[in-house]
Design an enzyme around this catalytic site. Structure first.
Site, PDB file in Angstrom:
ATOM      1  N   GLY A 101       0.791  -1.232   0.000  1.00 16.69           N
ATOM      2  CA  GLY A 101       0.000   0.000   0.000  1.00 16.69           C
ATOM      3  C   GLY A 101       0.815   1.269   0.000  1.00 16.69           C
ATOM      4  O   GLY A 101       2.043   1.257  -0.112  1.00 16.69           O
ATOM      5  N   ARG A 123      -3.029 -10.091  -0.373  1.00 20.19           N
ATOM      6  CA  ARG A 123      -4.155 -10.833  -0.954  1.00 20.19           C
ATOM      7  C   ARG A 123      -3.748 -11.473  -2.284  1.00 20.19           C
ATOM      8  O   ARG A 123      -2.954 -10.881  -3.025  1.00 20.19           O
ATOM      9  CB  ARG A 123      -5.334  -9.875  -1.195  1.00 20.19           C
ATOM     10  CG  ARG A 123      -6.011  -9.419   0.074  1.00 20.19           C
ATOM     11  CD  ARG A 123      -6.985  -8.309  -0.210  1.00 20.19           C
ATOM     12  NE  ARG A 123      -6.308  -7.157  -0.805  1.00 20.19           N
ATOM     13  CZ  ARG A 123      -6.921  -6.155  -1.414  1.00 20.19           C
ATOM     14  NH1 ARG A 123      -8.234  -6.156  -1.510  1.00 20.19           N
ATOM     15  NH2 ARG A 123      -6.243  -5.141  -1.914  1.00 20.19           N
ATOM     16  N   PRO A 124      -4.302 -12.649  -2.584  1.00 24.93           N
ATOM     17  CA  PRO A 124      -3.918 -13.312  -3.848  1.00 24.93           C
ATOM     18  C   PRO A 124      -4.283 -12.436  -5.047  1.00 24.93           C
ATOM     19  O   PRO A 124      -5.326 -11.790  -5.036  1.00 24.93           O
ATOM     20  CB  PRO A 124      -4.769 -14.589  -3.841  1.00 24.93           C
ATOM     21  CG  PRO A 124      -5.247 -14.761  -2.443  1.00 24.93           C
ATOM     22  CD  PRO A 124      -5.287 -13.416  -1.818  1.00 24.93           C
ATOM     23  N   PRO A 175     -10.242   0.995   5.738  1.00 24.04           N
ATOM     24  CA  PRO A 175     -11.478   0.188   5.821  1.00 24.04           C
ATOM     25  C   PRO A 175     -11.244  -1.200   6.411  1.00 24.04           C
ATOM     26  O   PRO A 175     -12.181  -1.852   6.848  1.00 24.04           O
ATOM     27  CB  PRO A 175     -11.947   0.080   4.359  1.00 24.04           C
ATOM     28  CG  PRO A 175     -11.260   1.186   3.647  1.00 24.04           C
ATOM     29  CD  PRO A 175      -9.967   1.410   4.351  1.00 24.04           C
ATOM     30  N   SER A 199      -2.189  -0.984  12.443  1.00 21.84           N
ATOM     31  CA  SER A 199      -2.273   0.078  11.435  1.00 21.84           C
ATOM     32  C   SER A 199      -2.846   1.339  12.067  1.00 21.84           C
ATOM     33  O   SER A 199      -4.048   1.508  12.162  1.00 21.84           O
ATOM     34  CB  SER A 199      -3.157  -0.378  10.270  1.00 21.84           C
ATOM     35  OG  SER A 199      -3.079   0.561   9.235  1.00 21.84           O
ATOM     36  N   PHE A 201      -0.646   5.036  12.581  1.00 23.89           N
ATOM     37  CA  PHE A 201       0.049   5.974  11.699  1.00 23.89           C
ATOM     38  C   PHE A 201      -0.752   7.238  11.402  1.00 23.89           C
ATOM     39  O   PHE A 201      -0.719   7.759  10.289  1.00 23.89           O
ATOM     40  CB  PHE A 201       0.473   5.279  10.389  1.00 23.89           C
ATOM     41  CG  PHE A 201       1.153   3.964  10.627  1.00 23.89           C
ATOM     42  CD1 PHE A 201       2.392   3.929  11.235  1.00 23.89           C
ATOM     43  CD2 PHE A 201       0.529   2.761  10.307  1.00 23.89           C
ATOM     44  CE1 PHE A 201       3.021   2.715  11.506  1.00 23.89           C
ATOM     45  CE2 PHE A 201       1.144   1.536  10.574  1.00 23.89           C
ATOM     46  CZ  PHE A 201       2.395   1.525  11.174  1.00 23.89           C
ATOM     47  N   LYS A 221      -9.833   2.777  15.353  1.00 21.63           N
ATOM     48  CA  LYS A 221      -8.425   2.500  15.651  1.00 21.63           C
ATOM     49  C   LYS A 221      -8.208   2.332  17.150  1.00 21.63           C
ATOM     50  O   LYS A 221      -7.392   1.516  17.580  1.00 21.63           O
ATOM     51  CB  LYS A 221      -7.545   3.614  15.089  1.00 21.63           C
ATOM     52  CG  LYS A 221      -7.505   3.611  13.567  1.00 21.63           C
ATOM     53  CD  LYS A 221      -6.406   4.478  13.027  1.00 21.63           C
ATOM     54  CE  LYS A 221      -6.264   4.274  11.521  1.00 21.63           C
ATOM     55  NZ  LYS A 221      -5.156   5.045  10.963  1.00 21.63           N
ATOM     56  N   CYS A 242      -0.654  13.871  10.595  1.00 24.36           N
ATOM     57  CA  CYS A 242      -1.100  13.828   9.192  1.00 24.36           C
ATOM     58  C   CYS A 242       0.043  14.133   8.244  1.00 24.36           C
ATOM     59  O   CYS A 242       0.890  14.961   8.542  1.00 24.36           O
ATOM     60  CB  CYS A 242      -2.198  14.857   8.967  1.00 24.36           C
ATOM     61  SG  CYS A 242      -3.615  14.536   9.985  1.00 24.36           S
ATOM     62  N   PHE A 243       0.028  13.431   7.152  1.00 21.57           N
ATOM     63  CA  PHE A 243       1.013  13.744   6.118  1.00 21.57           C
ATOM     64  C   PHE A 243       0.380  14.735   5.161  1.00 21.57           C
ATOM     65  O   PHE A 243      -0.612  14.431   4.506  1.00 21.57           O
ATOM     66  CB  PHE A 243       1.396  12.503   5.327  1.00 21.57           C
ATOM     67  CG  PHE A 243       1.804  11.356   6.200  1.00 21.57           C
ATOM     68  CD1 PHE A 243       2.721  11.541   7.209  1.00 21.57           C
ATOM     69  CD2 PHE A 243       1.258  10.104   6.008  1.00 21.57           C
ATOM     70  CE1 PHE A 243       3.089  10.486   8.021  1.00 21.57           C
ATOM     71  CE2 PHE A 243       1.629   9.051   6.810  1.00 21.57           C
ATOM     72  CZ  PHE A 243       2.541   9.235   7.815  1.00 21.57           C
TER      73      PHE A 243
HETATM   74  N1  NAP Z   1      -1.272  10.083   8.903  1.00 22.39           N
HETATM   75  C1  NAP Z   1      -1.570  10.144   7.638  1.00 22.39           C
HETATM   76  O1  NAP Z   1      -1.589  11.201   7.029  1.00 22.39           O
HETATM   77  C2  NAP Z   1      -1.871   8.870   6.930  1.00 22.39           C
HETATM   78  C3  NAP Z   1      -1.855   8.851   5.547  1.00 22.39           C
HETATM   79  C4  NAP Z   1      -2.136   7.652   4.908  1.00 22.39           C
HETATM   80  C5  NAP Z   1      -2.457   6.535   5.643  1.00 22.39           C
HETATM   81  N2  NAP Z   1      -2.474   6.598   6.999  1.00 22.39           N
HETATM   82  C6  NAP Z   1      -2.817   5.396   7.776  1.00 22.39           C
HETATM   83  O2  NAP Z   1      -1.872   4.387   7.418  1.00 22.39           O
HETATM   84  C7  NAP Z   1      -2.522   3.125   7.341  1.00 22.39           C
HETATM   85  C8  NAP Z   1      -2.316   2.508   5.957  1.00 22.39           C
HETATM   86  O3  NAP Z   1      -2.951   3.325   4.998  1.00 22.39           O
HETATM   87  P1  NAP Z   1      -2.562   3.283   3.451  1.00 22.39           P
HETATM   88  O4  NAP Z   1      -3.149   4.505   2.829  1.00 22.39           O
HETATM   89  O5  NAP Z   1      -1.086   3.021   3.315  1.00 22.39           O
HETATM   90  O6  NAP Z   1      -3.376   1.999   2.987  1.00 22.39           O
HETATM   91  P2  NAP Z   1      -3.723   1.529   1.462  1.00 22.39           P
HETATM   92  O7  NAP Z   1      -2.599   1.900   0.560  1.00 22.39           O
HETATM   93  O8  NAP Z   1      -5.090   2.026   1.099  1.00 22.39           O
HETATM   94  O9  NAP Z   1      -3.851  -0.053   1.615  1.00 22.39           O
HETATM   95  C9  NAP Z   1      -2.852  -0.832   2.250  1.00 22.39           C
HETATM   96  C10 NAP Z   1      -3.013  -2.271   1.889  1.00 22.39           C
HETATM   97  O10 NAP Z   1      -4.121  -2.867   2.559  1.00 22.39           O
HETATM   98  C11 NAP Z   1      -4.288  -4.164   1.951  1.00 22.39           C
HETATM   99  N3  NAP Z   1      -5.665  -4.652   1.943  1.00 22.39           N
HETATM  100  C12 NAP Z   1      -6.083  -5.776   2.562  1.00 22.39           C
HETATM  101  N4  NAP Z   1      -7.361  -6.014   2.362  1.00 22.39           N
HETATM  102  C13 NAP Z   1      -7.822  -5.041   1.590  1.00 22.39           C
HETATM  103  C14 NAP Z   1      -9.083  -4.764   1.008  1.00 22.39           C
HETATM  104  N5  NAP Z   1     -10.132  -5.559   1.197  1.00 22.39           N
HETATM  105  N6  NAP Z   1      -9.193  -3.640   0.249  1.00 22.39           N
HETATM  106  C15 NAP Z   1      -8.137  -2.835   0.045  1.00 22.39           C
HETATM  107  N7  NAP Z   1      -6.886  -3.057   0.570  1.00 22.39           N
HETATM  108  C16 NAP Z   1      -6.747  -4.155   1.334  1.00 22.39           C
HETATM  109  C17 NAP Z   1      -3.741  -4.025   0.524  1.00 22.39           C
HETATM  110  O11 NAP Z   1      -2.609  -4.882   0.482  1.00 22.39           O
HETATM  111  P3  NAP Z   1      -2.647  -6.259  -0.348  1.00 22.39           P
HETATM  112  O12 NAP Z   1      -3.490  -6.025  -1.555  1.00 22.39           O
HETATM  113  O13 NAP Z   1      -1.205  -6.475  -0.658  1.00 22.39           O
HETATM  114  O14 NAP Z   1      -3.228  -7.262   0.574  1.00 22.39           O
HETATM  115  C18 NAP Z   1      -3.291  -2.579   0.437  1.00 22.39           C
HETATM  116  O15 NAP Z   1      -2.150  -2.399  -0.352  1.00 22.39           O
HETATM  117  C19 NAP Z   1      -4.003   3.353   7.685  1.00 22.39           C
HETATM  118  O16 NAP Z   1      -4.189   3.081   9.055  1.00 22.39           O
HETATM  119  C20 NAP Z   1      -4.195   4.826   7.411  1.00 22.39           C
HETATM  120  O17 NAP Z   1      -5.223   5.397   8.192  1.00 22.39           O
HETATM  121  C21 NAP Z   1      -2.176   7.742   7.653  1.00 22.39           C
END
Ligand code: NAP
Length: 278
Positions: A101, A123-124, A175, A199, A201, A221, A242-243
């Site tokens: 991700g 995920r596969p 989600p 998760s 962050f 969370k 926040c980023f």
């Molecule tokens: N502080 C901030 O500004 C900030 C910014 C962004 C994110 N975050 C936090 O960081 C964490 C990760 O966020 P992210 O944006 O990096 O996540 P993301 O890119 O949306 O998704 C991360 C991974 O979750 C997996 N996943 C597993 N089941 C899924 C499903 N049913 N649908 C979609 N994805 C699924 C996927 O990996 P696979 O397909 O390889 O299984 C995907 O690559 C979250 O807790 C978010 O709130 C914080």
């Protein structure tokens, strides 16, 4: 530019991207406010904050004689913990969920870069999987990452995998926050994990009380934090706030020109975006 002593940031600049080290994140180039000295201002601010923290630390130490001893004890504890986490090859095995991700890919690369045997549970692939994700997983494999395809429902498989690692990091998408209960269950059964990072962050959800839409977001969370604690798993909760590179696009949509916008609260608050590094 400062507002109430804080640098107010606006985001049209390359330096911001470099500071966040997310070079491929696309920042839209419609400036809110152009401010050429932004980067410099941020560094000055960081230095000032560090200086203030050092002063606060000094005061705490002076006021409370046992403080420095406790700090030293905590340092020793951290060192012991780190040494314990390192396996016989001197590195700990790290399993990452959500490694493909937005944030996860940096964790995976950092883990490999630091020499940790790294596993990604993903995920596969299906016909709908994007070519960029497939390329990324190939890139990981070429770097030495072990990719394990599976679903979070595959409890036995998760337990078997978790038994082989020392640290579990979840960077699952928002989600899927509740689905981490399945990871927590598997960690409980495996009973060998030395540290779990769920998760998180984002905001320090145990300390902030935002308005309702965001409150619900944080509540999920919080529940995962409580479940981790109740399970007795050693944990680290990471609050990154926040980023800007993410939220500027996501929340403010600077590239869209709209007739209407939603304003939360009374609408009287001045909205400012503050970037603080530490
Ligand atoms: N502080 C901030 O500004 C900030 C910014 C962004 C994110 N975050 C936090 O960081 C964490 C990760 O966020 P992210 O944006 O990096 O996540 P993301 O890119 O949306 O998704 C991360 C991974 O979750 C997996 N996943 C597993 N089941 C899924 C499903 N049913 N649908 C979609 N994805 C699924 C996927 O990996 P696979 O397909 O390889 O299984 C995907 O690559 C979250 O807790 C978010 O709130 C914080």
């Amino acid at each position: 530019m400062e507002k109430n002593g804080f640098p107010v940031a606006f985001i049209d600049s390359e330096p911001i991207q470099k500071l966040f080290r997310f070079p491929e994140t696309k920042l839209h180039r419609q400036p809110f406010i152009k401010y050429k000295g932004l980067e410099e201002s941020l560094y000055i601010y960081i230095e000032r904050e560090r200086e203030r923290e050092r002063e606060r630390e000094q005061i705490r130490g002076d006021q409370c004689p046992g403080h420095k001893d406790r700090e030293r004890e905590r340092d020793r504890e951290r060192q012991r913990e780190r040494a314990e986490m390192e396996s016989s090859e001197g590195k700990c095995k790290i399993l990452i969920f959500g490694g493909s991700g937005y944030l996860g890919k940096y964790m995976v690369k950092a883990s490999i870069f630091l020499g940790h045997p790294t596993y990604v549970y993903s995920r596969p692939p299906t016909a709908k999987t994007s070519p960029s994700k497939i390329d990324l997983l190939h890139e990981f494999q070429a770097m030495g990452v072990s990719i394990i395809h599976g679903e979070l429902e595959e409890h036995e498989k998760l337990v078997r995998l978790i038994k082989q690692v020392d640290v579990v990091i979840s960077v699952l998408a928002y989600p899927q926050v509740f689905e981490q209960l399945k990871i927590i269950d598997a960690i409980k059964v495996a009973d060998n994990v030395k540290r779990f990072l769920p998760s998180d962050f984002g905001c320090e959800e145990d300390r902030v009380n935002p308005l309702p839409p965001f409150q619900q977001f944080l509540e999920k969370k919080r529940k995962i934090r409580r479940a981790t604690e109740e399970a007795g798993i050693p944990y680290t909760f990471v609050s990154a706030n926040c980023f800007a590179s993410y939220f500027v696009n996501y929340l403010l949509n600077p590239h869209e020109i709209r007739d209407n916008i939603n304003v939360y609260g009374s609408g009287k608050a001045n909205g400012i975006l503050i970037i603080v590094f530490s």
